[in-house]
Design a protein around this motif. Structure first.
Motif, mmCIF file in Angstrom:
data_model
loop_
_atom_site.group_PDB
_atom_site.id
_atom_site.type_symbol
_atom_site.label_atom_id
_atom_site.label_comp_id
_atom_site.label_asym_id
_atom_site.label_seq_id
_atom_site.Cartn_x
_atom_site.Cartn_y
_atom_site.Cartn_z
ATOM 1 N N ASP A 124 0.854 9.153 9.032
ATOM 2 C CA ASP A 124 1.433 10.226 8.221
ATOM 3 C C ASP A 124 0.691 10.351 6.893
ATOM 4 O O ASP A 124 0.493 11.452 6.383
ATOM 5 C CB ASP A 124 2.913 9.943 7.939
ATOM 6 N N ILE A 125 0.278 9.203 6.347
ATOM 7 C CA ILE A 125 -0.335 9.147 5.019
ATOM 8 C C ILE A 125 -1.563 8.243 5.062
ATOM 9 O O ILE A 125 -1.564 7.216 5.749
ATOM 10 C CB ILE A 125 0.665 8.599 3.975
ATOM 11 N N ILE A 126 -2.593 8.619 4.314
ATOM 12 C CA ILE A 126 -3.749 7.746 4.117
ATOM 13 C C ILE A 126 -3.908 7.474 2.632
ATOM 14 O O ILE A 126 -3.973 8.408 1.825
ATOM 15 C CB ILE A 126 -5.036 8.367 4.685
ATOM 16 N N LEU A 127 -3.924 6.193 2.264
ATOM 17 C CA LEU A 127 -4.252 5.781 0.899
ATOM 18 C C LEU A 127 -5.756 5.579 0.855
ATOM 19 O O LEU A 127 -6.292 4.691 1.528
ATOM 20 C CB LEU A 127 -3.521 4.492 0.536
ATOM 21 N N LEU A 128 -6.433 6.403 0.067
ATOM 22 C CA LEU A 128 -7.890 6.499 0.143
ATOM 23 C C LEU A 128 -8.572 6.117 -1.165
ATOM 24 O O LEU A 128 -8.354 6.759 -2.202
ATOM 25 C CB LEU A 128 -8.258 7.936 0.533
ATOM 26 N N ASP A 129 -9.393 5.084 -1.092
ATOM 27 C CA ASP A 129 -10.230 4.725 -2.237
ATOM 28 C C ASP A 129 -11.362 5.742 -2.346
ATOM 29 O O ASP A 129 -11.673 6.459 -1.391
ATOM 30 C CB ASP A 129 -10.786 3.309 -2.045
ATOM 31 N N MET A 186 13.145 6.659 10.830
ATOM 32 C CA MET A 186 11.841 6.163 11.265
ATOM 33 C C MET A 186 10.900 6.045 10.059
ATOM 34 O O MET A 186 10.830 6.935 9.228
ATOM 35 C CB MET A 186 11.233 7.115 12.291
ATOM 36 N N LYS A 187 10.187 4.929 10.007
ATOM 37 C CA LYS A 187 9.294 4.697 8.880
ATOM 38 C C LYS A 187 8.067 5.599 8.952
ATOM 39 O O LYS A 187 7.561 5.894 10.020
ATOM 40 C CB LYS A 187 8.842 3.236 8.857
ATOM 41 N N LYS A 188 7.601 6.032 7.765
ATOM 42 C CA LYS A 188 6.360 6.777 7.670
ATOM 43 C C LYS A 188 5.196 5.801 7.796
ATOM 44 O O LYS A 188 5.209 4.720 7.199
ATOM 45 C CB LYS A 188 6.271 7.519 6.330
ATOM 46 N N THR A 189 4.194 6.197 8.565
ATOM 47 C CA THR A 189 3.060 5.314 8.806
ATOM 48 C C THR A 189 1.933 5.572 7.814
ATOM 49 O O THR A 189 1.667 6.707 7.438
ATOM 50 C CB THR A 189 2.527 5.489 10.236
ATOM 51 N N GLY A 248 11.074 0.002 2.215
ATOM 52 C CA GLY A 248 11.885 0.210 3.409
ATOM 53 C C GLY A 248 11.476 1.365 4.293
ATOM 54 O O GLY A 248 11.671 1.329 5.507
ATOM 55 N N ASP A 249 10.876 2.390 3.692
ATOM 56 C CA ASP A 249 10.606 3.624 4.445
ATOM 57 C C ASP A 249 9.167 3.774 4.911
ATOM 58 O O ASP A 249 8.811 4.793 5.503
ATOM 59 C CB ASP A 249 10.978 4.843 3.592
ATOM 60 N N PHE A 250 8.315 2.759 4.648
ATOM 61 C CA PHE A 250 6.900 2.897 4.971
ATOM 62 C C PHE A 250 6.361 1.629 5.636
ATOM 63 O O PHE A 250 6.867 0.532 5.399
ATOM 64 C CB PHE A 250 6.085 3.184 3.702
ATOM 65 N N GLU A 251 5.313 1.802 6.448
ATOM 66 C CA GLU A 251 4.635 0.657 7.044
ATOM 67 C C GLU A 251 3.154 0.959 7.203
ATOM 68 O O GLU A 251 2.764 2.085 7.529
ATOM 69 C CB GLU A 251 5.246 0.307 8.405
ATOM 70 N N VAL A 252 2.323 -0.041 6.950
ATOM 71 C CA VAL A 252 0.881 0.086 7.135
ATOM 72 C C VAL A 252 0.560 -0.268 8.578
ATOM 73 O O VAL A 252 0.932 -1.344 9.055
ATOM 74 C CB VAL A 252 0.111 -0.845 6.179
ATOM 75 N N ILE A 253 -0.126 0.638 9.284
ATOM 76 C CA ILE A 253 -0.419 0.385 10.693
ATOM 77 C C ILE A 253 -1.825 -0.172 10.912
ATOM 78 O O ILE A 253 -2.074 -0.832 11.912
ATOM 79 C CB ILE A 253 -0.179 1.647 11.546
ATOM 80 N N TYR A 254 -2.747 0.101 9.993
ATOM 81 C CA TYR A 254 -4.050 -0.560 10.034
ATOM 82 C C TYR A 254 -4.826 -0.246 8.760
ATOM 83 O O TYR A 254 -4.414 0.586 7.940
ATOM 84 C CB TYR A 254 -4.871 -0.196 11.276
#
Length: 214
Positions: free
Chosen positions: A52-57, A1-4, A26-32
């Motif tokens: 699962d993860i937040i990329l934060l500016d 399952m991909k990490k969100t 392959g292992d990740f997807e951006v949900i919004y």
């Protein structure tokens, strides 16, 4: 399952470019995508999926990355926050880590390195490139003369050298000539200082920052 993943960045072009890049992993997807911390909080409180993860500016209007990271630390401690910013100065790195970020990358990072960083963040619980680790290490040791630097006592440093061994906490206590409760106190203090949760995290931290040999 991909990490969100959720991207929080007020520059829409950058956010969409990141979304496209991560879409090829392959292992990740951006949900919004959220435009700033306030927008992110509204989305989460209105029922959007918790990632699962937040990329934060960091530099954003209304609610910046520092405030957002701290809010996430308090309200969603299981989300792994990766700072992704143009700011690579010592103060920004240390403040983001103290506010709960588990990783730090610059926006000029190569896509392949971003994929590696996300994988490490998922598997190890944190990821700091070498340049960021050096900043953390220098602040730990007070090299900058910063009164707000994170400090580690000599006994805590000694304890860190044992975290990479197979010794139990009781055996570490014997080596350090103290009680197991004292050793547990060193563990808890270090976990609190660096927002770690397990001995594995402490061991990886010790290896990355020169407190123990691999």
């Amino acid at each position: 399952m991909k990490k969100t993943i959720v991207i929080v960045d007020d520059h829409l072009l950058i956010a969409k470019a990141l979304e496209g890049i991560i879409g090829n992993f392959g292992d990740f997807e951006v949900i919004y995508v959220a435009e700033n911390g306030k927008d992110l909080i509204e989305k989460l409180e209105n029922g959007e999926k918790i990632p699962d993860i937040i990329l934060l500016d960091i530099s954003m209007p209304l609610m910046d990355g520092f405030e957002t990271a701290f809010w996430l630390k308090v309200n969603h401690p299981n989300i792994k926050v990766m700072a992704l910013s143009m700011q690579g100065d010592d103060n920004s790195v240390i403040k983001m880590i103290k506010n709960g970020a588990k990783g730090y990358l610059l926006k000029n990072t190569h896509p392949k390195d971003l994929e590696i960083a996300l994988s490490k963040l998922s598997s190890d619980g944190f990821f700091y490139p070498e340049w960021a680790s050096k900043i953390i290490f220098s602040n730990i040791n007070g090299d900058k003369g910063n009164e707000k630097a994170v400090r580690i006592s000599d006994r805590e440093k000694e304890f860190l050298t044992y975290t990479v061994t197979e010794l139990s906490y009781k055996e570490i206590a014997e080596k350090m000539c103290c009680s197991p409760r004292t050793v547990e106190s060193y563990r808890d203090q270090l976990c609190e200082k660096f927002d770690l949760k397990t001995r594995v995290g402490l061991a990886v931290f010790a290896l990355k920052n020169g407190f123990a040999e691999s």
